[in-house]
Scaffold this motif. Structure first.
Motif, mmCIF file in Angstrom:
data_model
loop_
_atom_site.group_PDB
_atom_site.id
_atom_site.type_symbol
_atom_site.label_atom_id
_atom_site.label_comp_id
_atom_site.label_asym_id
_atom_site.label_seq_id
_atom_site.Cartn_x
_atom_site.Cartn_y
_atom_site.Cartn_z
ATOM 1 N N LYS A 137 -69.809 21.571 -59.093
ATOM 2 C CA LYS A 137 -70.063 21.152 -57.720
ATOM 3 C C LYS A 137 -71.450 21.628 -57.297
ATOM 4 C CE LYS A 137 -68.134 20.955 -53.121
ATOM 5 N NZ LYS A 137 -66.949 21.144 -52.306
ATOM 6 N N ASN A 138 -72.235 20.699 -56.763
ATOM 7 C CA ASN A 138 -73.616 20.952 -56.344
ATOM 8 C C ASN A 138 -74.517 21.411 -57.487
ATOM 9 O OD1 ASN A 138 -73.296 20.290 -53.539
ATOM 10 N ND2 ASN A 138 -72.160 22.189 -53.338
ATOM 11 N N GLY A 139 -74.133 21.062 -58.710
ATOM 12 C CA GLY A 139 -74.928 21.429 -59.875
ATOM 13 C C GLY A 139 -75.978 20.381 -60.183
ATOM 14 N N VAL A 140 -76.397 20.352 -61.438
ATOM 15 C CA VAL A 140 -77.391 19.374 -61.858
ATOM 16 C C VAL A 140 -76.797 17.970 -61.751
ATOM 17 C CG1 VAL A 140 -78.579 20.960 -63.415
ATOM 18 C CG2 VAL A 140 -76.769 19.490 -64.301
ATOM 19 N N LEU A 141 -77.652 16.990 -61.569
ATOM 20 C CA LEU A 141 -77.218 15.600 -61.464
ATOM 21 C C LEU A 141 -77.935 14.762 -62.512
ATOM 22 C CD1 LEU A 141 -77.367 15.166 -57.580
ATOM 23 C CD2 LEU A 141 -75.359 15.666 -58.990
ATOM 24 N N TYR A 142 -77.171 13.950 -63.214
ATOM 25 C CA TYR A 142 -77.714 13.017 -64.192
ATOM 26 C C TYR A 142 -77.230 11.634 -63.816
ATOM 27 C CZ TYR A 142 -78.473 10.480 -68.527
ATOM 28 O OH TYR A 142 -78.885 9.548 -69.458
ATOM 29 N N ILE A 199 -75.929 13.873 -53.167
ATOM 30 C CA ILE A 199 -74.783 14.736 -52.924
ATOM 31 C C ILE A 199 -73.876 14.123 -51.864
ATOM 32 C CG2 ILE A 199 -74.095 16.980 -51.956
ATOM 33 C CD1 ILE A 199 -76.554 18.155 -53.463
ATOM 34 N N ASN A 200 -74.474 13.606 -50.803
ATOM 35 C CA ASN A 200 -73.680 12.951 -49.749
ATOM 36 C C ASN A 200 -72.910 11.756 -50.299
ATOM 37 O OD1 ASN A 200 -74.729 14.826 -47.959
ATOM 38 N ND2 ASN A 200 -76.199 13.404 -47.046
ATOM 39 N N LEU A 201 -73.548 10.964 -51.158
ATOM 40 C CA LEU A 201 -72.888 9.813 -51.776
ATOM 41 C C LEU A 201 -71.692 10.270 -52.601
ATOM 42 C CD1 LEU A 201 -72.943 6.731 -52.439
ATOM 43 C CD2 LEU A 201 -74.357 7.342 -54.406
ATOM 44 N N ASN A 229 -65.845 11.587 -53.530
ATOM 45 C CA ASN A 229 -65.279 12.627 -54.381
ATOM 46 C C ASN A 229 -65.665 14.008 -53.843
ATOM 47 O OD1 ASN A 229 -64.246 14.096 -56.534
ATOM 48 N ND2 ASN A 229 -65.660 13.281 -58.054
ATOM 49 N N PRO A 230 -65.108 14.410 -52.695
ATOM 50 C CA PRO A 230 -65.537 15.642 -52.030
ATOM 51 C C PRO A 230 -65.317 16.912 -52.847
ATOM 52 C CG PRO A 230 -63.615 14.712 -50.935
ATOM 53 C CD PRO A 230 -64.070 13.708 -51.942
ATOM 54 N N GLU A 231 -64.373 16.903 -53.763
ATOM 55 C CA GLU A 231 -64.097 18.091 -54.581
ATOM 56 C C GLU A 231 -64.878 18.087 -55.901
ATOM 57 O OE1 GLU A 231 -62.339 20.630 -53.391
ATOM 58 O OE2 GLU A 231 -62.198 19.444 -51.555
ATOM 59 N N TRP A 232 -65.653 17.044 -56.129
ATOM 60 C CA TRP A 232 -66.423 16.902 -57.364
ATOM 61 C C TRP A 232 -65.501 16.959 -58.586
ATOM 62 C CZ3 TRP A 232 -72.139 17.386 -57.838
ATOM 63 C CH2 TRP A 232 -72.773 17.265 -56.588
ATOM 64 N N LEU A 233 -64.369 16.279 -58.495
ATOM 65 C CA LEU A 233 -63.440 16.225 -59.614
ATOM 66 C C LEU A 233 -64.008 15.355 -60.721
ATOM 67 C CD1 LEU A 233 -60.150 15.664 -57.593
ATOM 68 C CD2 LEU A 233 -61.059 17.829 -58.467
#
Length: 101
Positions: free
Chosen positions: A18-23, A82-84, A89-93
């Motif tokens: 959660k809130n980590g790197v994004l690819y 992140i908002n998208l 997927n608010p829990e970043w599952l």
């Protein structure tokens, strides 16, 4: 091979937490692409940062639309991405948890 009348392309976002790197990527076969990312063959970035969680994806019929969306997302500010993700997927599952990979 018969010509398909409907194609299935996916723009996806992977992360390591959660809130980590994004690819952000695009593919014509999401299950195979995730399998490759998770085995270390997908990209150097996802291998280095262990970005294997599928946190967001969108489907497209045409590759040009998918590529345009991928480019658009890559140009967004990090917080917009992140908002998208958190809208769907608010829990970043890991959205691929129920797929057979």
């Amino acid at each position: 091979m018969p010509k398909r009348s409907f194609h299935n392309y996916t723009v996806y976002i992977l992360s390591n937490k959660k809130n980590g790197v994004l690819y952000i990527g695009v593919t014509g076969g999401i299950e195979d692409r995730l399998r490759r990312h998770r085995s270390g063959e997908g990209s150097k970035f996802t291998k280095k940062y262990q970005a294997h969680l599928l946190v967001y994806f969108e489907g497209f019929q045409y590759i040009n639309d998918a590529i345009a969306r991928e480019k658009q997302l890559k140009n967004w500010h990090r917080q917009w991405k992140i908002n998208l993700i958190e809208t769907e997927n608010p829990e970043w599952l890991d959205l691929a948890n129920y797929w057979v990979l």
